[in-house]
Design an enzyme around this catalytic site. Structure first.
Site, PDB file in Angstrom:
ATOM      1  N   TYR A 129      10.319  -3.712   8.202  1.00 40.58           N
ATOM      2  CA  TYR A 129      11.520  -2.982   8.588  1.00 40.58           C
ATOM      3  C   TYR A 129      11.165  -1.577   9.054  1.00 40.58           C
ATOM      4  O   TYR A 129      10.437  -0.841   8.370  1.00 40.58           O
ATOM      5  CB  TYR A 129      12.514  -2.901   7.424  1.00 40.58           C
ATOM      6  CG  TYR A 129      13.836  -2.311   7.857  1.00 40.58           C
ATOM      7  CD1 TYR A 129      14.769  -3.086   8.530  1.00 40.58           C
ATOM      8  CD2 TYR A 129      14.138  -0.969   7.635  1.00 40.58           C
ATOM      9  CE1 TYR A 129      15.974  -2.552   8.972  1.00 40.58           C
ATOM     10  CE2 TYR A 129      15.333  -0.424   8.066  1.00 40.58           C
ATOM     11  CZ  TYR A 129      16.249  -1.222   8.734  1.00 40.58           C
ATOM     12  OH  TYR A 129      17.429  -0.684   9.175  1.00 40.58           O
ATOM     13  N   GLN A 193      22.002  -6.049   6.734  1.00 40.43           N
ATOM     14  CA  GLN A 193      22.042  -7.323   7.447  1.00 40.43           C
ATOM     15  C   GLN A 193      20.658  -7.739   7.933  1.00 40.43           C
ATOM     16  O   GLN A 193      20.356  -8.933   8.026  1.00 40.43           O
ATOM     17  CB  GLN A 193      23.041  -7.286   8.604  1.00 40.43           C
ATOM     18  CG  GLN A 193      22.774  -6.267   9.692  1.00 40.43           C
ATOM     19  CD  GLN A 193      23.438  -4.921   9.431  1.00 40.43           C
ATOM     20  OE1 GLN A 193      23.709  -4.559   8.294  1.00 40.43           O
ATOM     21  NE2 GLN A 193      23.712  -4.187  10.501  1.00 40.43           N
ATOM     22  N   ASN A 221      17.382   3.207   4.479  1.00 39.02           N
ATOM     23  CA  ASN A 221      18.381   3.981   3.757  1.00 39.02           C
ATOM     24  C   ASN A 221      18.838   3.246   2.492  1.00 39.02           C
ATOM     25  O   ASN A 221      18.316   2.181   2.147  1.00 39.02           O
ATOM     26  CB  ASN A 221      19.567   4.316   4.668  1.00 39.02           C
ATOM     27  CG  ASN A 221      20.293   3.073   5.174  1.00 39.02           C
ATOM     28  OD1 ASN A 221      20.215   1.993   4.581  1.00 39.02           O
ATOM     29  ND2 ASN A 221      21.019   3.227   6.266  1.00 39.02           N
ATOM     30  N   GLN A 266       8.913  18.169   5.360  1.00 40.34           N
ATOM     31  CA  GLN A 266       9.486  17.047   4.619  1.00 40.34           C
ATOM     32  C   GLN A 266      11.007  17.141   4.580  1.00 40.34           C
ATOM     33  O   GLN A 266      11.710  16.140   4.664  1.00 40.34           O
ATOM     34  CB  GLN A 266       8.933  17.006   3.194  1.00 40.34           C
ATOM     35  CG  GLN A 266       7.486  16.562   3.111  1.00 40.34           C
ATOM     36  CD  GLN A 266       7.249  15.236   3.800  1.00 40.34           C
ATOM     37  OE1 GLN A 266       6.583  15.154   4.827  1.00 40.34           O
ATOM     38  NE2 GLN A 266       7.800  14.172   3.255  1.00 40.34           N
ATOM     39  N   HIS A 269      13.390  15.418   7.203  1.00 42.04           N
ATOM     40  CA  HIS A 269      13.672  13.985   7.193  1.00 42.04           C
ATOM     41  C   HIS A 269      15.132  13.698   6.877  1.00 42.04           C
ATOM     42  O   HIS A 269      15.751  12.836   7.497  1.00 42.04           O
ATOM     43  CB  HIS A 269      12.804  13.273   6.149  1.00 42.04           C
ATOM     44  CG  HIS A 269      11.427  12.935   6.626  1.00 42.04           C
ATOM     45  ND1 HIS A 269      11.172  11.888   7.468  1.00 42.04           N
ATOM     46  CD2 HIS A 269      10.230  13.506   6.359  1.00 42.04           C
ATOM     47  CE1 HIS A 269       9.872  11.827   7.715  1.00 42.04           C
ATOM     48  NE2 HIS A 269       9.284  12.792   7.053  1.00 42.04           N
ATOM     49  N   GLU A 335       5.601  11.596  -4.187  1.00 46.08           N
ATOM     50  CA  GLU A 335       5.212  10.736  -3.070  1.00 46.08           C
ATOM     51  C   GLU A 335       4.037  11.374  -2.319  1.00 46.08           C
ATOM     52  O   GLU A 335       3.018  10.721  -2.054  1.00 46.08           O
ATOM     53  CB  GLU A 335       6.408  10.559  -2.134  1.00 46.08           C
ATOM     54  CG  GLU A 335       6.114   9.724  -0.902  1.00 46.08           C
ATOM     55  CD  GLU A 335       7.259   9.753   0.100  1.00 46.08           C
ATOM     56  OE1 GLU A 335       7.259   8.898   0.997  1.00 46.08           O
ATOM     57  OE2 GLU A 335       8.141  10.635   0.005  1.00 46.08           O
ATOM     58  N   HIS A 336       4.185  12.635  -1.949  1.00 46.70           N
ATOM     59  CA  HIS A 336       3.120  13.405  -1.305  1.00 46.70           C
ATOM     60  C   HIS A 336       2.812  14.621  -2.181  1.00 46.70           C
ATOM     61  O   HIS A 336       3.732  15.356  -2.550  1.00 46.70           O
ATOM     62  CB  HIS A 336       3.541  13.926   0.067  1.00 46.70           C
ATOM     63  CG  HIS A 336       4.135  12.898   0.975  1.00 46.70           C
ATOM     64  ND1 HIS A 336       5.496  12.666   1.056  1.00 46.70           N
ATOM     65  CD2 HIS A 336       3.548  12.043   1.849  1.00 46.70           C
ATOM     66  CE1 HIS A 336       5.726  11.715   1.937  1.00 46.70           C
ATOM     67  NE2 HIS A 336       4.570  11.313   2.441  1.00 46.70           N
ATOM     68  N   ASP A 369       1.126  11.598   7.721  1.00 49.43           N
ATOM     69  CA  ASP A 369       2.237  10.870   8.325  1.00 49.43           C
ATOM     70  C   ASP A 369       1.808  10.143   9.595  1.00 49.43           C
ATOM     71  O   ASP A 369       2.415   9.128   9.965  1.00 49.43           O
ATOM     72  CB  ASP A 369       3.374  11.836   8.665  1.00 49.43           C
ATOM     73  CG  ASP A 369       4.173  12.261   7.444  1.00 49.43           C
ATOM     74  OD1 ASP A 369       4.102  11.553   6.428  1.00 49.43           O
ATOM     75  OD2 ASP A 369       4.864  13.290   7.521  1.00 49.43           O
ATOM     76  N   GLU A 423       0.339 -21.805 -31.740  1.00 55.58           N
ATOM     77  CA  GLU A 423       1.548 -21.444 -30.993  1.00 55.58           C
ATOM     78  C   GLU A 423       2.623 -22.514 -31.090  1.00 55.58           C
ATOM     79  O   GLU A 423       3.657 -22.425 -30.415  1.00 55.58           O
ATOM     80  CB  GLU A 423       1.193 -21.186 -29.522  1.00 55.58           C
ATOM     81  CG  GLU A 423       0.291 -19.968 -29.341  1.00 55.58           C
ATOM     82  CD  GLU A 423       0.081 -19.584 -27.875  1.00 55.58           C
ATOM     83  OE1 GLU A 423       0.468 -20.377 -26.993  1.00 55.58           O
ATOM     84  OE2 GLU A 423      -0.446 -18.492 -27.637  1.00 55.58           O
ATOM     85  N   HIS A 428      -0.101 -29.205 -25.737  1.00 58.71           N
ATOM     86  CA  HIS A 428      -1.156 -28.539 -24.976  1.00 58.71           C
ATOM     87  C   HIS A 428      -2.522 -29.025 -25.449  1.00 58.71           C
ATOM     88  O   HIS A 428      -3.411 -29.330 -24.649  1.00 58.71           O
ATOM     89  CB  HIS A 428      -1.070 -27.017 -25.145  1.00 58.71           C
ATOM     90  CG  HIS A 428       0.024 -26.368 -24.369  1.00 58.71           C
ATOM     91  ND1 HIS A 428       1.349 -26.677 -24.536  1.00 58.71           N
ATOM     92  CD2 HIS A 428      -0.025 -25.401 -23.403  1.00 58.71           C
ATOM     93  CE1 HIS A 428       2.083 -25.933 -23.722  1.00 58.71           C
ATOM     94  NE2 HIS A 428       1.266 -25.151 -23.027  1.00 58.71           N
TER      95      HIS A 428
END
Length: 440
Positions: A129, A193, A221, A266, A269, A335-336, A369, A423, A428
Site C-alpha cells: 500500500y 477499501q 492513515n 518530520q 508529514h 521511529e527515527h 527517507d 501433559e 502423543h
C-alpha cells in the site's frame, strides 16, 4: 515554542518515563465502526464496492481497478529525468542493503540420523500500500517493493488511491516508480477499501481477476490502519502504523539549526507528527526554539508544521546527562532517532529501542527517507521496543523440516512418551510407541 519536560536531577522509572514523555497517537478503535461496513461491503461485492467507495471518498470512480500497462509505461516515459535519477539512486542503495538481509536455510544435526532444517520461504503474493493525501510517496514504493523482491516474492501488487486530477489513476510518480522497479500490477484503490480488496480479491470491470494477497504492507492513515486490524488473520500485516515521529538526543555540541530543520522535516508529514528533542543543554533548547521560529517563516507547510510542533506529541525533554538521555530515548522508542552528541557512534551503540538510528550531524532522517539504503517503513508509537521496521524478513516465513531416522526416533522415544504422559496427552506417546511395539 516547544513544550518542555524537565527531568534534570530525577531518575524516573521506565513506567514513569512512558507516562511523562510527549507521545502522539491515534485511536484506531474509534473508527472501527466506520471502517467495518467498508470491509464488509468489499467482502460481499468486491471491486464494485471498492469503486463505490473511491467515488465517495476520493471524488473519482476509476474506469477499472487495475492500471493498464500502457499507463505505467507512459508515466515512466514522462517522469522528470532528475526525479528518475534520484529514484534510481534510492533503488540501487536500497537493493544493496536489503540484498544482505536474505537469510539462508540452515540444517542442524541434533543426533546421528536426526536433523532439523529451517527453510526460509517467501510469501507467495503481497499487496503493497502506498498512500496519497498530503504528499506523494514514490519512496514508499521503493521501500516496500525492494525488500519483497529481495525475498523472492512471486507476485506483487501496489495499491494507491485514485486521483481525480489524473483521471482516476494513482499519481503518475507512483506509477513511474512502480514501472522503474519492474512492477506491472498496480491497483487504483485506496483507504480501507484497498485493504479489503487486497484481502478478499474480486473481479475487475473488464472481467479480469483481482487476486487476493497473503500479506499487506505499507503505511496509511487511520482508516487504512483500522482496515488492517479488521483483516489481520485472513492476511498478514506488517504493522499498525501511527503518525511519524522523530526523537533527537543532543548535547551542547549539536547545531541548533540542524536540529530545528530535522524536527520540521518530520512535522511537515502531518499535524499529528511528533518531534521530540532530548537534550542535556538548556542553551541548545533555547537556540532550537529560536531556529524553529526562524525556519517556520520560510517552510512551505507552515500551518501543518506549526500544528505538529505545538501539539502534545512534540516537545523538549531536559536531562542531566547523556546517560539519562539514553534512558529517555530507549523508553520512548522512536521511529527515527538521531544522535547529535559528542562521541555519537559510541552513544548510538547504547540505543536498544528505535526503528532506525541516525548517527552524527551528517546522517539526518531525511537521508534515511530516501537514499541511505535503509528502510523508512518503521515502527511507531513506541512499538520499536518489540518490533522491527520493514525488511526482507517481513516477506519470509521460516519452515522447520524435521527428518529423523528409525534409530534416531527410537533413541528418544522414551522421553517423548514421558512428556506426553506428564501433559496428560497419552495419545502423543502412543503415536511413537506404536511404531516400535505391536498393538496389544
Amino acid at each position: 515554542m516547544l513544550a518542555r519536560t524537565d527531568l534534570r536531577g530525577r531518575t524516573p522509572s521506565t513506567a514513569e518515563l512512558r507516562a511523562a514523555l510527549p507521545r502522539g497517537g491515534v485511536d484506531v478503535d474509534a473508527v472501527l465502526h466506520q471502517v467495518r461496513p467498508v470491509v464488509d461491503a468489499v467482502r460481499e461485492r468486491g471491486a464494485a464496492a471498492a469503486l463505490d467507495f473511491s467515488e465517495q471518498f476520493d471524488g473519482v470512480r476509476p474506469a477499472q481497478i487495475r492500471v493498464p500497462q500502457a499507463e505505467l509505461d507512459r508515466a515512466l516515459a514522462e517522469l522528470d529525468p532528475a526525479v528518475r535519477a534520484a529514484l534510481e539512486v534510492a533503488i540501487e542503495r536500497t537493493r544493496k542493503v536489503h540484498a544482505d538481509q536474505r537469510r539462508k536455510d540452515t540444517t542442524t544435526q541434533v543426533v546421528p540420523g536426526g536433523t532439523v532444517t529451517e527453510r526460509w520461504v517467501p510469501v507467495d503474493r503481497v499487496g503493497l500500500y502506498v498512500p496519497g493525501g498530503n504528499a506523494v510517496y514514490p519512496s514508499s514504493v521503493v521501500m516496500n517493493v525492494v525488500p519483497a523482491q529481495a525475498a523472492g516474492v512471486r507476485s506483487l501488487v501496489v495499491a494507491s488511491p485514485p486521483q481525480a486530477e489524473f483521471g482516476g489513476l494513482p499519481h503518475p510518480t507512483i506509477l513511474a516508480a512502480a514501472a522503474l522497479l519492474g512492477v506491472d500490477e498496480v491497483w487504483a484503490v485506496g483507504g480501507g477499501q484497498a485493504v479489503a480488496l487486497l484481502t478478499y480479491g474480486g473481479t475487475d470491470t473488464d472481467g479480469a481477476e483481482l487476486a487476493p494477497v497473503d500479506l499487506i504492507t505499507g503505511p496509511g492513515n487511520i482508516y487504512v490502519t483500522a482496515a488492517k486490524r479488521l483483516c489481520r488473520g485472513l492476511v498478514g500485516i506488517d504493522a499498525e502504523a501511527g503518525p511519524t515521529e522523530i526523537a533527537i538526543l543532543a548535547d551542547h555540541t549539536a547545531d541548533a539549526v540542524h536540529v530545528a530543520a530535522d524536527m520540521i522535516s518530520q512535522a511537515e508529514h502531518d499535524v499529528m507528527a511528533a518531534s521530540v528533542l532530548v537534550t542535556t543543554s538548556i542553551e541548545l533548547a533555547d537556540a532550537v526554539d529560536t531556529a524553529l521560529a526562524a525556519q517556520l517563516e520560510i517552510t512551505k507547510h507552515k500551518e501543518r508544521v506549526t500544528a505538529a510542533l505545538s501539539g502534545t506529541q512534540s516537545g523538549t525533554v531536559l536531562v542531566s546527562d547523556v546517560e539519562a538521555g539514553l534512558r529517555v530515548v530507549n523508553a520512548y522508542a522512536a521511529e527515527h532517532l538521531e544522535i547529535q552528541t559528542e562521541n555519537a557512534t559510541a552513544v548510538a551503540a547504547k540505543v536498544t529501542s528505535a526503528g532506525a538510528v541516525f548517527v552524527g550531524p551528517w546522517a539526518p532522517v531525511s537521508l534515511g527517507d530516501y537514499c541511505a539504503g535503509s528502510n523508512h517503513v518503521l515502527p511507531t508509537a513506541g512499538c520499536a521496543r518489540h518490533s522491527s521496521g520493514l525488511s526482507v524478513q517481513t516477506f519470509l516465513r521460516g519452515i522447520h523440516v524435521v527428518d529423523y531416522s528409525e534409530s534416531a526416533l527410537k533413541e528418544v522415544s522414551g522421553h517423548v512418551i514421558t512428556l506426553s504422559n506428564a501433559e496428560d496427552l497419552p495419545a502423543h506417546g502412543e503415536a511413537v510407541r506404536l511404531r516400535f511395539e505391536a498393538l496389544r
